[in-house]
Design a protein around this motif. Sequence first.
Motif, PDB file in Angstrom:
ATOM      1  N   LYS A 131      10.644   7.661   4.948  1.00 19.11           N
ATOM      2  CA  LYS A 131      10.338   7.128   6.131  1.00 19.11           C
ATOM      3  C   LYS A 131       8.696   6.844   6.368  1.00 19.11           C
ATOM      4  CE  LYS A 131      13.992   9.649   8.586  1.00 19.11           C
ATOM      5  NZ  LYS A 131      14.316  10.753   9.888  1.00 19.11           N
ATOM      6  N   ASP A 132       7.647   7.735   5.748  1.00 19.68           N
ATOM      7  CA  ASP A 132       6.210   7.540   5.787  1.00 19.68           C
ATOM      8  C   ASP A 132       6.212   6.331   5.063  1.00 19.68           C
ATOM      9  OD1 ASP A 132       5.974   9.789   7.382  1.00 19.68           O
ATOM     10  OD2 ASP A 132       5.375  10.925   5.713  1.00 19.68           O
ATOM     11  N   ALA A 133       6.807   5.923   3.805  1.00 18.85           N
ATOM     12  CA  ALA A 133       6.773   4.773   3.206  1.00 18.85           C
ATOM     13  C   ALA A 133       6.789   3.441   4.144  1.00 18.85           C
ATOM     14  CB  ALA A 133       7.571   4.747   1.808  1.00 18.85           C
ATOM     15  N   LEU A 134       7.961   3.493   4.781  1.00 17.67           N
ATOM     16  CA  LEU A 134       8.182   2.341   5.830  1.00 17.67           C
ATOM     17  C   LEU A 134       7.150   2.147   6.785  1.00 17.67           C
ATOM     18  CD1 LEU A 134      12.064   2.671   6.239  1.00 17.67           C
ATOM     19  CD2 LEU A 134      10.783   1.463   4.387  1.00 17.67           C
ATOM     20  N   ARG A 135       6.646   3.229   7.275  1.00 17.25           N
ATOM     21  CA  ARG A 135       5.554   3.231   8.114  1.00 17.25           C
ATOM     22  C   ARG A 135       4.126   2.563   7.535  1.00 17.25           C
ATOM     23  NH1 ARG A 135       8.095   7.916  10.690  1.00 17.25           N
ATOM     24  NH2 ARG A 135       6.946   9.315   9.215  1.00 17.25           N
ATOM     25  N   LEU A 136       3.927   3.028   6.284  1.00 19.11           N
ATOM     26  CA  LEU A 136       2.860   2.516   5.643  1.00 19.11           C
ATOM     27  C   LEU A 136       2.778   1.061   5.421  1.00 19.11           C
ATOM     28  CD1 LEU A 136       2.142   5.233   2.918  1.00 19.11           C
ATOM     29  CD2 LEU A 136       0.351   4.485   4.604  1.00 19.11           C
ATOM     30  N   LEU A 137       4.096   0.738   5.148  1.00 14.47           N
ATOM     31  CA  LEU A 137       4.463  -0.964   4.666  1.00 14.47           C
ATOM     32  C   LEU A 137       4.152  -1.752   6.136  1.00 14.47           C
ATOM     33  CD1 LEU A 137       7.557  -0.321   2.450  1.00 14.47           C
ATOM     34  CD2 LEU A 137       5.489  -1.623   1.815  1.00 14.47           C
ATOM     35  N   GLU A 138       4.119  -1.103   7.397  1.00 17.06           N
ATOM     36  CA  GLU A 138       4.087  -1.684   8.404  1.00 17.06           C
ATOM     37  C   GLU A 138       2.528  -2.053   8.743  1.00 17.06           C
ATOM     38  OE1 GLU A 138       6.047   0.349  11.591  1.00 17.06           O
ATOM     39  OE2 GLU A 138       8.261  -0.317  10.896  1.00 17.06           O
ATOM     40  N   THR A 139       1.682  -1.151   8.290  1.00 18.24           N
ATOM     41  CA  THR A 139       0.362  -1.293   8.418  1.00 18.24           C
ATOM     42  C   THR A 139      -0.539  -1.841   7.359  1.00 18.24           C
ATOM     43  OG1 THR A 139      -0.044   1.089   7.865  1.00 18.24           O
ATOM     44  CG2 THR A 139       0.504   0.583  10.162  1.00 18.24           C
ATOM     45  N   GLU A 140      -0.147  -1.699   6.060  1.00 13.77           N
ATOM     46  CA  GLU A 140      -0.832  -2.137   4.797  1.00 13.77           C
ATOM     47  C   GLU A 140      -0.044  -3.047   4.234  1.00 13.77           C
ATOM     48  OE1 GLU A 140      -2.548   1.135   2.762  1.00 13.77           O
ATOM     49  OE2 GLU A 140      -2.428   2.483   4.275  1.00 13.77           O
ATOM     50  N   THR A 141      -0.571  -4.062   3.404  1.00 12.87           N
ATOM     51  CA  THR A 141      -0.096  -4.750   2.198  1.00 12.87           C
ATOM     52  C   THR A 141      -0.106  -4.292   0.849  1.00 12.87           C
ATOM     53  OG1 THR A 141      -1.003  -6.786   3.745  1.00 12.87           O
ATOM     54  CG2 THR A 141      -0.224  -7.269   1.406  1.00 12.87           C
ATOM     55  N   PHE A 142       0.885  -3.907   0.171  1.00 11.50           N
ATOM     56  CA  PHE A 142       0.877  -3.721  -0.930  1.00 11.50           C
ATOM     57  C   PHE A 142       1.462  -4.761  -2.098  1.00 11.50           C
ATOM     58  CE2 PHE A 142       1.184  -0.053   1.520  1.00 11.50           C
ATOM     59  CZ  PHE A 142       0.284   0.915   0.970  1.00 11.50           C
TER      60      PHE A 142
END
Length: 469
Positions: free
Chosen positions: A40-51
Motif C-alpha cells: 500500500k505504501d508503495a502505491l502511495r509513493l508511486l503517486e508522488t514520485e517518479t521511479f
Amino acid sequence: MTDTITSNILIVDDELVICKSCEKILSRSGHNVSYTTSGKDALRLLETETFDVVFTDLKMVDIGGMEVLHTVRLKYPNTIVIVITGYATIASAVETMRSGAFDYLPKPFTPNELLAVLNRALKKRKLISTFADYEYIANEGFDGIIGKSHGMNEIYKLILKVAPTDCTVLIIGESGTGKDITAKAIHNRSNRREQKFFAIDISTLSPTLMESELFGHVKGAFTGAQSEKIGLFEAANHGTIFLDEIGNIPIETQARLLRVLQTKEIIPVGSTTLKTVDVRIIFATNQNLKQLVSSGKFREDLYYRLNVFPIKLPSLRERKEDIPELVMHFLKKYCERINRQIPKIHTDAIEALINYHWPGNIRELEHAVERLTIFVEGDEIEPVHISAALFKTDFRSGSIVPRTSEDLKKLKKQIRESSIQEIEKLFILESLIRNDWNVSKAARDVNMQRSNFQALIKKYGIKRDPSPV
C-alpha cells in the motif's frame, strides 16, 4: 563491474533486511533508492514520485506484488517492474512475465545478480524514454539525414567542413547507408546550392554510351548520333554532379574523367574542341577501390584525385541508437502517404528492430517500415509484426496465429524457408568477402561447385564487395 545508469529505484519487500540490503548495494552504484515493506505504501509513493525501476516482492501481507505490477503497468507504463520472490516456480515466473514484468529474480540473489538485472532493465528504460521523446513525430534531421548518434554527428562535422569548398569528395559506405542524401546535403550547404544538382548511378549507364552521357557528343560522332548532345558535365555547369558507384566506370573512361578533375575541361565525343566546365564532383562507392587499383581495374592516379576528402558512412549496425528515430521518420512519411493515423509501436518491437543485423542498412529498414504501415491494421505495431516484415511473411490481422493444423504447417514452412534464405545469403556473402570476392576461390573454400555458387550469387542479387575503402 559494468557501467550503470543513475536512476530512481523503489524496493518493495515485507522483509526489511531485503530492502536494506538492496538499498545498500544499489546506492553504492550511484542510484537513488527508496524502499518500503508495504505494498500500500508503495502505491502511495508511486503517486508522488517518479521511479525508473520498481523491485517488488511477489508475496506480501497487505498487497501482493501482482497488484503492484498491474497498477504500475496501468498508471506508469514507462516504469520497469522486476519481481523478486522466494517462490521461484516456473508457473509464477510465466505469470509475472505475461502480466508485464520485465524480469524475475528469485531469492536468494547475489549483489552481482541484482545489478545485472537492473542494468538490463535500465537499458530498456532508456529505450522507452528515448522513444517517448519522439512523440511519434520525427524531425527532418540534418538536411534530411536522420540520426543523432556519435557516428552521424562526426559525419555532419565533415559535411560542414567540406561543403563551402570546391573540394572533390568521396563518400564511402555499404549499399543503403545514404550516400545519395549525403551528397545532396553537401550540395545544399555549398555555395552552389542555387545551381543544378545531378545524381547519376554509373552502373545504370551503358558502357558504350557512357562517355556520350557524361561528356556529350557531336552530330555524326557514331552510328545513331543524328544530332549534337550536351553531356552531364556541361549541363551541370556551375552546379554539382554526384557520381555513384564510381568503381563501375570502365577503365577507358577513367582517363577522360581524370582530365576533367585536373583541367576542368571536356571534349565531347567526336569533337576536337575543348569546353571549360565549372562543376563540383562528388563520388561514391561501396567497393574497395584500393583493391580495384591493385587488380588493375581502377587507375591509381584517378583514385588519389577523387579520394581528396573521404567521408565514410557508418552502417546501420554501427549506429543502432538512431533506429528509433529513423523508424518514426519513416512511419510518419508512409502514413501520411496513405492518409492513416500513425500507429503506436511497442517498445519490444523497437527492440527487435534494434537487434536485427540490417544487411540492407537504412534502405532495408525503410522498406520494412513501409510494409508495416500498409499491412498492420491495428493501432499498435507489435513484435510479431516485426519478424513478419523482415522475413516478408503475411501478418495481416488474423493471419499470425494459424486457425488449423494445415495453416500451421504452411506458416512453419514459410518461416523456415525465409530463415534458410537469409542464412544462405549471408553464407555466400561472407565467403565472398573472406576470399576477396574471387568467385572461384570462394566456391572452393566452401566446397561447392562454381556453377552452384554462381547461381546463388545471382539468386540473391549479390553484385559487388560492400566493404569500404
